[in-house]
Design an enzyme around this catalytic site. Sequence first.
Site, PDB file in Angstrom:
ATOM      1  N   ARG A 121       0.811  -1.237   0.000  1.00  0.00           N
ATOM      2  CA  ARG A 121       0.000   0.000   0.000  1.00  0.00           C
ATOM      3  C   ARG A 121       0.836   1.275   0.000  1.00  0.00           C
ATOM      4  NH1 ARG A 121      -3.105  -2.905   3.800  1.00  0.00           N
ATOM      5  NH2 ARG A 121      -4.890  -3.866   2.776  1.00  0.00           N
ATOM      6  N   LYS A 143       2.550  11.551 -11.342  1.00  0.00           N
ATOM      7  CA  LYS A 143       1.732  10.619 -12.136  1.00  0.00           C
ATOM      8  C   LYS A 143       2.550   9.353 -12.366  1.00  0.00           C
ATOM      9  CE  LYS A 143      -1.361  13.632 -14.742  1.00  0.00           C
ATOM     10  NZ  LYS A 143      -1.761  14.111 -16.083  1.00  0.00           N
ATOM     11  N   GLU A 185       8.570  18.805 -24.718  1.00  0.00           N
ATOM     12  CA  GLU A 185       7.928  19.128 -23.435  1.00  0.00           C
ATOM     13  C   GLU A 185       8.481  20.452 -22.884  1.00  0.00           C
ATOM     14  OE1 GLU A 185       5.364  17.428 -22.361  1.00  0.00           O
ATOM     15  OE2 GLU A 185       5.585  15.338 -23.000  1.00  0.00           O
ATOM     16  N   LYS A 227       6.422  23.291 -13.847  1.00  0.00           N
ATOM     17  CA  LYS A 227       5.578  22.127 -13.547  1.00  0.00           C
ATOM     18  C   LYS A 227       5.223  22.109 -12.054  1.00  0.00           C
ATOM     19  CE  LYS A 227       4.519  17.363 -14.255  1.00  0.00           C
ATOM     20  NZ  LYS A 227       4.665  16.150 -15.010  1.00  0.00           N
ATOM     21  N   GLU A 237      -5.202  16.957 -10.832  1.00  0.00           N
ATOM     22  CA  GLU A 237      -5.811  17.349 -12.115  1.00  0.00           C
ATOM     23  C   GLU A 237      -7.337  17.475 -12.056  1.00  0.00           C
ATOM     24  OE1 GLU A 237      -3.651  15.785 -15.522  1.00  0.00           O
ATOM     25  OE2 GLU A 237      -5.489  15.848 -16.673  1.00  0.00           O
ATOM     26  N   ARG A 241      -4.242  21.681 -13.773  1.00  0.00           N
ATOM     27  CA  ARG A 241      -3.136  20.810 -14.189  1.00  0.00           C
ATOM     28  C   ARG A 241      -3.299  20.349 -15.635  1.00  0.00           C
ATOM     29  NH1 ARG A 241       0.137  16.049 -10.932  1.00  0.00           N
ATOM     30  NH2 ARG A 241       1.368  15.392 -12.737  1.00  0.00           N
ATOM     31  N   ASN A 245      -1.305  19.157 -20.373  1.00  0.00           N
ATOM     32  CA  ASN A 245      -1.639  18.227 -21.455  1.00  0.00           C
ATOM     33  C   ASN A 245      -1.701  18.924 -22.815  1.00  0.00           C
ATOM     34  OD1 ASN A 245      -1.908  16.257 -19.496  1.00  0.00           O
ATOM     35  ND2 ASN A 245      -4.084  16.716 -19.191  1.00  0.00           N
ATOM     36  N   HIS A 248      -1.327  17.004 -26.050  1.00  0.00           N
ATOM     37  CA  HIS A 248      -1.385  15.571 -25.760  1.00  0.00           C
ATOM     38  C   HIS A 248      -2.599  14.859 -26.347  1.00  0.00           C
ATOM     39  CE1 HIS A 248       1.977  16.566 -23.245  1.00  0.00           C
ATOM     40  NE2 HIS A 248       2.115  15.337 -22.799  1.00  0.00           N
ATOM     41  N   HIS A 252      -1.544  11.792 -28.295  1.00  0.00           N
ATOM     42  CA  HIS A 252      -1.866  10.415 -27.889  1.00  0.00           C
ATOM     43  C   HIS A 252      -2.514   9.645 -29.033  1.00  0.00           C
ATOM     44  CE1 HIS A 252      -1.825  11.307 -23.294  1.00  0.00           C
ATOM     45  NE2 HIS A 252      -0.648  10.951 -23.744  1.00  0.00           N
ATOM     46  N   HIS A 265       7.272   9.703 -27.682  1.00  0.00           N
ATOM     47  CA  HIS A 265       6.187  10.451 -27.048  1.00  0.00           C
ATOM     48  C   HIS A 265       6.318  11.961 -27.337  1.00  0.00           C
ATOM     49  CE1 HIS A 265       3.246  11.609 -24.019  1.00  0.00           C
ATOM     50  NE2 HIS A 265       4.150  12.387 -23.453  1.00  0.00           N
TER      51      HIS A 265
HETATM   52  P1  NAD Z   1      12.235   5.825 -22.119  1.00  0.00           P
HETATM   53  O1  NAD Z   1      12.132   5.695 -20.677  1.00  0.00           O
HETATM   54  O2  NAD Z   1      11.802   4.695 -22.970  1.00  0.00           O
HETATM   55  O3  NAD Z   1      13.751   6.195 -22.493  1.00  0.00           O
HETATM   56  C1  NAD Z   1      14.119   6.353 -23.838  1.00  0.00           C
HETATM   57  C2  NAD Z   1      15.330   5.470 -24.197  1.00  0.00           C
HETATM   58  O4  NAD Z   1      16.505   6.075 -23.655  1.00  0.00           O
HETATM   59  C3  NAD Z   1      15.268   4.075 -23.624  1.00  0.00           C
HETATM   60  O5  NAD Z   1      15.803   3.177 -24.560  1.00  0.00           O
HETATM   61  C4  NAD Z   1      16.192   4.164 -22.393  1.00  0.00           C
HETATM   62  O6  NAD Z   1      16.748   2.915 -22.024  1.00  0.00           O
HETATM   63  C5  NAD Z   1      17.226   5.103 -22.889  1.00  0.00           C
HETATM   64  N1  NAD Z   1      17.952   5.880 -21.882  1.00  0.00           N
HETATM   65  C6  NAD Z   1      17.482   6.391 -20.720  1.00  0.00           C
HETATM   66  N2  NAD Z   1      18.405   7.176 -20.168  1.00  0.00           N
HETATM   67  C7  NAD Z   1      19.492   7.148 -20.967  1.00  0.00           C
HETATM   68  C8  NAD Z   1      20.754   7.783 -20.939  1.00  0.00           C
HETATM   69  N3  NAD Z   1      21.078   8.672 -19.983  1.00  0.00           N
HETATM   70  N4  NAD Z   1      21.641   7.519 -21.935  1.00  0.00           N
HETATM   71  C9  NAD Z   1      21.296   6.675 -22.962  1.00  0.00           C
HETATM   72  N5  NAD Z   1      20.106   6.078 -23.057  1.00  0.00           N
HETATM   73  C10 NAD Z   1      19.209   6.312 -22.070  1.00  0.00           C
HETATM   74  O7  NAD Z   1      11.448   7.108 -22.661  1.00  0.00           O
HETATM   75  P2  NAD Z   1      11.162   8.553 -22.058  1.00  0.00           P
HETATM   76  O8  NAD Z   1      10.954   9.428 -23.232  1.00  0.00           O
HETATM   77  O9  NAD Z   1      12.143   8.950 -21.021  1.00  0.00           O
HETATM   78  O10 NAD Z   1       9.770   8.356 -21.313  1.00  0.00           O
HETATM   79  C11 NAD Z   1       8.599   8.032 -22.021  1.00  0.00           C
HETATM   80  C12 NAD Z   1       7.583   7.516 -21.025  1.00  0.00           C
HETATM   81  O11 NAD Z   1       7.299   8.538 -20.090  1.00  0.00           O
HETATM   82  C13 NAD Z   1       6.258   7.120 -21.657  1.00  0.00           C
HETATM   83  O12 NAD Z   1       5.858   5.890 -21.127  1.00  0.00           O
HETATM   84  C14 NAD Z   1       5.302   8.228 -21.210  1.00  0.00           C
HETATM   85  O13 NAD Z   1       3.978   7.773 -21.072  1.00  0.00           O
HETATM   86  C15 NAD Z   1       5.894   8.598 -19.882  1.00  0.00           C
HETATM   87  N6  NAD Z   1       5.562   9.949 -19.432  1.00  0.00           N
HETATM   88  C16 NAD Z   1       5.097  10.094 -18.172  1.00  0.00           C
HETATM   89  C17 NAD Z   1       4.793  11.353 -17.682  1.00  0.00           C
HETATM   90  C18 NAD Z   1       4.353  11.519 -16.262  1.00  0.00           C
HETATM   91  O14 NAD Z   1       3.963  12.613 -15.866  1.00  0.00           O
HETATM   92  N7  NAD Z   1       4.413  10.488 -15.459  1.00  0.00           N
HETATM   93  C19 NAD Z   1       4.977  12.488 -18.489  1.00  0.00           C
HETATM   94  C20 NAD Z   1       5.466  12.309 -19.779  1.00  0.00           C
HETATM   95  C21 NAD Z   1       5.762  11.035 -20.243  1.00  0.00           C
HETATM   96  N1  GLY Z   2       2.610  15.108 -17.960  1.00  0.00           N
HETATM   97  C1  GLY Z   2       1.392  15.739 -17.573  1.00  0.00           C
HETATM   98  C2  GLY Z   2       1.221  15.840 -16.100  1.00  0.00           C
HETATM   99  O1  GLY Z   2       2.104  15.465 -15.347  1.00  0.00           O
HETATM  100  O2  GLY Z   2       0.187  16.257 -15.638  1.00  0.00           O
END
Ligand code: NAD
Ligand code: GLY
Length: 357
Positions: A121, A143, A185, A227, A237, A241, A245, A248, A252, A265
């Site tokens: 939990r 998130k 972003e 942010k 949100e 908030r 988006n 987005h 999406h 993304h």
């Molecule tokens: P990712 O985590 O897939 O990383 C991209 C690639 O870079 C991967 O192959 C990873 O292994 C590699 N990598 C990571 N760090 C590295 C480094 N320092 N050097 C070399 N390679 C490296 O992709 P991302 O773009 O970081 O994240 C995308 C994800 O984030 C999606 O799932 C999306 O839904 C999520 N997201 C979440 C939020 C949130 O608020 N929680 C906001 C935006 C996106």
């Molecule tokens: N990435 C959008 C949010 O965190 O609300």
Amino acid sequence: MGRVFIDLGPRSYTIHIGQGILGSLGELAGQIFRSPRIMVVTNPTVNGLYGKAAARQLEKAGFEVLLAEIPDGEEYKSLASAEKLYDMAYSGELDRKTPVLALGGGVVGDLAGFVAATYLRGVPFIQVPTTLLAQVDSSVGGKVAVNHPRGKNIIGAFYQPSLVVADLSALGTLSEREIRAGMAEVIKYGVIEDEGFFQWLEDNMEKALKLDPEVLERIVTVSCRIKAAVVQEDETEQGRRAILNYGHTVGHAVEALTGYSLYRHGEAVAIGMAAAARMAEYSGLIGAPERKRIESLLLRAGLPVAVPPSLDRREMMASMKRDKKVVSSRLTFVLPEVIGRVRIVRDVGEDIINSGL
Ligand code: NAD
Ligand code: GLY
């Protein structure tokens, strides 16, 4: 070294930003957590680059490190991966005080955060983001989620980390494409909240793409500050908030209809931001010069701005209506009014939407 504080009462935390700051990870974690152990969640790519350095620092600070690796890729942000991590946590006898630390990009961060939110939990959570996208967006604001086979981020929670450590030098090993995707972003923050920052990005985009250390530090710090301010006002949100988006809804749909494999993304969000700017112009909210300024900065960051012609517009519309943020099939868009201010517009008509696609 920069610091951004997110003031959320008992869920407040500090984001530490700096070159080589991974070298202080143990010390920073040790100041907050007394647990003798930490579970580090990462993937083989990031582990190969930064796993040893992170573990060494944590061990130096007295933590025993339990390393949990999941394969690299969006398809592993799943309940199946979460289950593997629960198994490892259970076998490793993690207790309620043992922090889960995410070392990686947004995929690792979202998944590890989801596990931290749900195991026993809720156990403490640390974000050590290593992509630009994760440093400016996904590691901040709480998130956390995994994907469902029929939809992205469908299963999730709001669960804040207790500490974020963003080492800017880790961005040096990212591919140029990942840097550009993260930049979408960053540009988003300028459009939604800060015209001055947008203008500064116009002046510094080339340096940013070359990872100039001072420019990077400002980019990550200002993005996190913007942010943080939005999340402080509306953590879960209920209203404001949603401005985060921007881009987005179309983004999406583009990601979903191209099987989450054609676009990163951030690239899909860039297409969505440009589409929303066209909708805003069509609706008379912004003028053509401002719409062009948004498009041209995205293009200078090497990002796409057009919805691919191969995507069927009716399927786009249907996909947008399935988005998890949609209520009663009414499409809401975040549309720019000027650079630096956006409006949340509900029940947007199909003619306006089509003007952007
Ligand atoms: P990712 O985590 O897939 O990383 C991209 C690639 O870079 C991967 O192959 C990873 O292994 C590699 N990598 C990571 N760090 C590295 C480094 N320092 N050097 C070399 N390679 C490296 O992709 P991302 O773009 O970081 O994240 C995308 C994800 O984030 C999606 O799932 C999306 O839904 C999520 N997201 C979440 C939020 C949130 O608020 N929680 C906001 C935006 C996106
Ligand atoms: N990435 C959008 C949010 O965190 O609300």
